[in-house]
Design a protein around this motif. Structure first.
Motif, PDB file in Angstrom:
ATOM      1  N   PRO A   1      -8.877   0.749  -3.479  1.00 59.44           N
ATOM      2  CA  PRO A   1      -7.987   0.305  -2.402  1.00 59.44           C
ATOM      3  C   PRO A   1      -7.414  -1.076  -2.681  1.00 59.44           C
ATOM      4  O   PRO A   1      -8.065  -1.932  -3.293  1.00 59.44           O
ATOM      5  CB  PRO A   1      -8.904   0.283  -1.173  1.00 59.44           C
ATOM      6  CG  PRO A   1     -10.016   1.220  -1.523  1.00 59.44           C
ATOM      7  CD  PRO A   1     -10.219   1.089  -2.997  1.00 59.44           C
ATOM      8  N   THR A   2      -6.180  -1.300  -2.238  1.00 58.90           N
ATOM      9  CA  THR A   2      -5.546  -2.595  -2.435  1.00 58.90           C
ATOM     10  C   THR A   2      -6.349  -3.689  -1.746  1.00 58.90           C
ATOM     11  O   THR A   2      -6.994  -3.460  -0.712  1.00 58.90           O
ATOM     12  CB  THR A   2      -4.102  -2.579  -1.895  1.00 58.90           C
ATOM     13  OG1 THR A   2      -3.444  -3.794  -2.267  1.00 58.90           O
ATOM     14  CG2 THR A   2      -4.073  -2.419  -0.382  1.00 58.90           C
TER      15      THR A   2
ATOM     16  N   SER B   1       0.838  -1.193   0.000  1.00 56.60           N
ATOM     17  CA  SER B   1       0.000   0.000   0.000  1.00 56.60           C
ATOM     18  C   SER B   1       0.872   1.241   0.000  1.00 56.60           C
ATOM     19  O   SER B   1       1.910   1.287   0.648  1.00 56.60           O
ATOM     20  CB  SER B   1      -0.890   0.006   1.241  1.00 56.60           C
ATOM     21  OG  SER B   1      -1.720  -1.123   1.235  1.00 56.60           O
TER      22      SER B   1
ATOM     23  N   THR C   1      -9.105  -4.913  -2.730  1.00 60.86           N
ATOM     24  CA  THR C   1     -10.502  -4.905  -3.131  1.00 60.86           C
ATOM     25  C   THR C   1     -10.615  -5.463  -4.544  1.00 60.86           C
ATOM     26  O   THR C   1      -9.607  -5.688  -5.221  1.00 60.86           O
ATOM     27  CB  THR C   1     -11.093  -3.490  -3.080  1.00 60.86           C
ATOM     28  OG1 THR C   1     -10.357  -2.634  -3.971  1.00 60.86           O
ATOM     29  CG2 THR C   1     -11.031  -2.940  -1.659  1.00 60.86           C
TER      30      THR C   1
END
Length: 387
Positions: free
Chosen positions: A251-252, A15, A254
């Motif tokens: 978002p990572t 992230s 997802t």
């Protein structure tokens, strides 16, 4: 021109850190700084596009509907996709989410070399050496493929030698290891590079130009050449690669659901892909007081034009404005270069609507275009660019 033929490199799932303020360097060496504050210097930012730009692909945006500079206009929902040429293809859409790894086609060493040859044959524009002709290039293909290529490393060597004969420093082959180090420039978050391709009727289709092998899209079953029809149920007909990339982002960890089509009349497939983010913010900034505290200067350093450059630059400048900055310094010294599209979108922030940012030329008339700023500048305050 960059030739990217990746064959192994997983994306790491890390992230990006949040955008934070950093201390101002001990010395900002911009001659005539006090005098230049009275005038906005914009051209130098556009000139920064001549830095080492390594990959042409879209740049993302942030979802913030209250601010046109922090969001793209959301694509409107449109009726289900139903091309006139393929009236029955909607029936072929199983609407099954493909989570499993799809079978991979066997790529031969000769096939890799021939693919590289075809890319040059279709798109190369010789503007310097005047040594390239379709005839000599065809002869070189015949000579190269006249004998077996026994290993993958040998195929890579053949491609490098073949491209070296062009005498063009901007046409080069990236090995799998070199390409893997460029994964930080993946701005979709799913490991694909999109390209707008004319459908012959005045409209553009969005096709997958390349994938990161073992990246999220590749693992989920997206194929090179697939046409992107919809993203999370939103029809992307007529949308640019830039707009669609903003839809793909999230978002990572997802998921995003793609509806894709292989070929002109291939069946539609719904594919669920897990997002991964691999870019780090290139922006640092702070507010500095000068002239005995009478003037507030917003200092911003941009280290490279990566996937987060435009978004984080907008955030930084708005925060500095909110703190009272009435002048800005943009520090591009030692900038590493990066995405062509990121540089273009960054320059647009500071140019008047209608101003030319960059123009392209090529053998294919469809690729020849001029890119202009499409809205008013983000700020009207004086800006100094150090490069």
């Amino acid at each position: 021109m960059r030739l990217l033929l990746p064959f192994s490199s997983p994306l790491s799932a890390t992230s990006p850190p949040s955008l934070t303020e950093y201390p101002l360097p001990s010395k900002i060496d911009c001659s005539g700084l006090a005098k230049t504050f009275k005038k906005s210097v914009i051209g130098a930012l556009t000139g920064a596009l001549s830095l080492t730009l390594v990959l042409s692909s879209p740049i993302p945006s942030v979802a913030a509907s209250i601010d046109p500079y922090l969001s793209m206009t959301p694509p409107s929902l449109s009726p289900d996709y139903s091309p006139e040429d393929c009236p029955n293809e909607e029936e072929a859409d199983s609407d099954v989410l493909e989570d499993d790894v799809r079978p991979q086609l066997v790529v031969t060493n000769e096939g890799i070399v021939e693919e590289a040859w075809e890319i040059v044959n279709d798109a190369f524009l010789d503007t310097r050496s005047n040594r390239w002709t379709p005839e000599t290039w065809q002869k070189q293909r015949e000579e190269i493929l006249s004998s077996p290529i026994k290993s993958r490393s040998k195929a890579h060597e053949v491609i490098k030698k073949m491209l070296g004969s062009l005498g063009d420093q901007y046409t080069r082959f990236l090995s799998p290891d070199e390409f893997s180090r460029m994964s930080k420039y993946d701005i979709t978050g799913i490991g694909i590079n999109l390209r707008e391709v004319s459908d012959g009727g005045g409209k553009a289709k969005l096709k997958v130009l390349g994938l990161v092998l073992d990246g999220p899209a590749d693992v989920a079953g997206v194929k090179q050449g697939d046409e992107i029809v919809a993203v999370n149920g939103v029809d992307v007909s007529g949308k640019s690669s830039f707009e669609v990339s903003s839809l793909l982002q999230g978002p990572t960890k997802t998921f995003v659901v793609l509806k894709v089509k292989q070929g002109k009349c291939g069946p539609l497939r719904s594919i669920k892909v897990q997002r991964q983010v691999n870019a780090q913010t290139p922006v640092s900034y702070r507010l500095e007081k000068v002239d005995n505290g009478k003037i507030s200067v917003g200092y911003i350093r941009l280290k490279e034009f990566n996937a987060l450059a435009r978004k984080d630059l907008v955030i930084a400048m708005k925060r500095l404005q909110d703190k009272g900055a009435s002048y800005f310094v943009m520090d591009l010294r030692d900038n590493l270069g990066g995405l062509v599209q990121a540089g273009i979108e960054t320059a647009k922030l500071f140019l008047d609507e209608g101003d030319t940012v960059i123009y392209t030329a090529g053998r294919d008339t469809e690729t020849q275009k001029t890119v202009v700023a499409d809205r008013q500048p983000l700020i009207t305050a004086p800006l100094i660019v150090c490069d």
